[in-house]
Scaffold this motif. Structure first.
Motif, PDB file in Angstrom:
ATOM      1  N   ASP A   1      -6.672 -18.315 -44.456  1.00  0.00           N
ATOM      2  CA  ASP A   1      -6.523 -18.295 -45.908  1.00  0.00           C
ATOM      3  C   ASP A   1      -6.456 -19.713 -46.450  1.00  0.00           C
ATOM      4  O   ASP A   1      -5.999 -20.635 -45.769  1.00  0.00           O
ATOM      5  CB  ASP A   1      -5.255 -17.543 -46.316  1.00  0.00           C
ATOM      6  CG  ASP A   1      -5.278 -16.087 -45.887  1.00  0.00           C
ATOM      7  OD1 ASP A   1      -6.364 -15.495 -45.918  1.00  0.00           O
ATOM      8  OD2 ASP A   1      -4.204 -15.562 -45.520  1.00  0.00           O
TER       9      ASP A   1
ATOM     10  N   LYS B   1      -3.509  -9.874 -52.418  1.00  0.00           N
ATOM     11  CA  LYS B   1      -3.701 -10.472 -51.103  1.00  0.00           C
ATOM     12  C   LYS B   1      -3.609 -11.994 -51.211  1.00  0.00           C
ATOM     13  O   LYS B   1      -4.149 -12.599 -52.140  1.00  0.00           O
ATOM     14  CB  LYS B   1      -5.067 -10.076 -50.539  1.00  0.00           C
ATOM     15  CG  LYS B   1      -5.209  -8.586 -50.285  1.00  0.00           C
ATOM     16  CD  LYS B   1      -6.591  -8.255 -49.723  1.00  0.00           C
ATOM     17  CE  LYS B   1      -6.734  -6.763 -49.496  1.00  0.00           C
ATOM     18  NZ  LYS B   1      -8.084  -6.415 -48.972  1.00  0.00           N
TER      19      LYS B   1
ATOM     20  N   GLN C   1      -6.578 -14.759 -52.158  1.00  0.00           N
ATOM     21  CA  GLN C   1      -7.693 -14.081 -52.826  1.00  0.00           C
ATOM     22  C   GLN C   1      -7.766 -14.532 -54.277  1.00  0.00           C
ATOM     23  O   GLN C   1      -6.791 -14.423 -55.023  1.00  0.00           O
ATOM     24  CB  GLN C   1      -7.521 -12.560 -52.767  1.00  0.00           C
ATOM     25  CG  GLN C   1      -8.656 -11.791 -53.424  1.00  0.00           C
ATOM     26  CD  GLN C   1      -8.429 -10.290 -53.404  1.00  0.00           C
ATOM     27  OE1 GLN C   1      -7.338  -9.820 -53.082  1.00  0.00           O
ATOM     28  NE2 GLN C   1      -9.448  -9.520 -53.745  1.00  0.00           N
TER      29      GLN C   1
END
Length: 397
Positions: free
Chosen positions: A36, A103, A106
């Motif tokens: 991420d 999330k 995101q």
């Protein structure tokens, strides 16, 4: 070449980075962890160390993770297609996200890239323009929205070409400008602006002089509010502040309504999402949501996102004000924003003020409130107002 950094310390959502180049206050960076990319903002620089507040959960973030700086501040994307949208504090379109929970890492684009808008030109070839000059108009939910010269341009420009009336997308070039230095600038329907910089693309900002009709008789009689002014609704939990906000949003003489839920409890945010779209606009007979933007930030999100939500809401309000529209901004609540500032200040071990709030809290809040106001635009065609109504809870002690 972009500045790089390495994580050398983590305290909740405040991360310390060792950087290999120059960084600026409030600059945005992305920290990579577990596949991420987490967005963060620089809040303090000491030597080769940069302290950043992460807008996401930092669970699993380790010392040694890499970060990359973008070279710009936190920005919002402005253009047609924002009305009736539900955003988070970073202007992510919540309706485009999957699942019940957000999330980590995101991010979604806030506008519709494929939709065509009916553009009507307001200038002609050879006209002299400057930042925020109205170039054309599109209609969104029965609101006349202006397409303007980018706010970042400085000086006088000449219109070299402009498209004819028709259907265009937000990325289509509609106007080509030529500067005094001969350089050409292509203009489309969207532009970006840093949220912590006030838009000053107006001629003057006189003192408010006209009363705002809120439609609530008690307020209009006992505690009137002026157009371009600020007001607050103090009160403990469960006393009807949100209901009063709905009433003011429905009845007030405003063109655009922006709801900023800053650090609200999850049930309050759900209430806004479910009840507000059902409100009927007494001025038009249609749904009030047609001219409303909701920016939601719940109390279980990182405290950094609270600050982003109020600045994002204010910047969007200033954008519509530059079109000559009256904007009503409802921020609920600035006290939870103040609590977020206190938390970040304590983590940075700054000198505390009363009740452990940061010493510059009053300056931060007043500067934010000062961005509201009645302004006269550069074109002199109208004197729009930014109506700022904020719900302020007593700070916890």
């Amino acid at each position: 070449m972009a500045t790089k950094g390495t994580v050398c310390g983590v305290i909740s959502n405040m991360v310390t980075l060792t950087v290999d180049g120059p960084v600026a206050q409030n600059e945005i960076c992305y920290i990579s962890t577990g596949g991420d990319r987490l967005m963060a903002e620089v809040i303090k620089v000491v030597g080769v160390n940069a302290y950043v507040q992460v807008f996401e959960s930092t669970r699993g973030l380790k010392v040694g993770s890499e970060a990359e700086f973008t070279g710009h501040m936190l920005e919002v994307t402005l253009g047609p297609g924002m009305l009736s949208k539900n955003y988070d504090g970073l202007q992510n379109d919540l309706d485009k996200m999957d699942g019940v929970f957000l999330k980590r890492g995101q991010y979604t684009f806030p506008l519709d890239k494929d939709k065509k808008w009916h553009f009507s030109p307001l200038v002609k070839i050879g006209d002299k323009v400057e930042a925020a000059t109205w170039l054309g108009q599109v209609d969104e939910n029965f609101q006349p929205l202006k397409i303007m010269v980018p706010f970042t341009l400085k000086g006088i420009y000449t219109v070299k070409s402009i498209v004819s009336e028709g259907e265009y997308g937000i990325y289509d070039v509609i106007v080509v400008l030529v500067g005094e230095d001969g350089n050409e600038v292509e203009v489309n329907m969207i532009q970006r602006w840093p949220v912590k910089r006030a838009m000053i693309n107006y001629k003057e900002k006189p003192r408010p002089f006209k009363l705002l009709e809120t439609g609530v008789r008690v307020i209009d009689t006992v505690n009137p509010i002026v157009e371009g002014g600020t007001g607050f609704i103090p009160g403990p939990f469960g006393t009807g502040k949100t209901v009063l906000q709905h009433a003011i949003s429905k009845q007030a003489e405003a063109d655009i309504v922006i709801i900023a839920a800053c650090g609200e409890r999850a049930n309050e945010v759900v209430e806004i999402f479910t009840e507000f779209p059902e409100l009927i606009d007494p001025h038009t007979g249609r749904k009030l949501m047609e001219r409303t933007i909701i920016i939601a930030n719940t109390s279980n999100m990182p405290v950094a996102a609270r600050e982003a939500s109020v600045y994002t809401a204010m910047t969007i309000a200033e954008y519509y004000r530059a079109m000559g529209l009256k904007v009503l901004l409802m921020a609920d609540s600035t006290s939870r924003w103040a609590q977020a500032l206190r938390e970040m200040s304590n983590r940075m071990e700054e000198l505390p003020g009363p009740d452990a709030f940061p010493m510059d809290l009053s300056s931060i809040i007043s500067n934010f409130y000062g961005r509201a106001g009645y302004v006269v635009l550069n074109n002199g065609n109208t004197a729009p107002s930014l109506l700022s109504e904020r719900c302020l809870l007593p700070a916890e002690t």
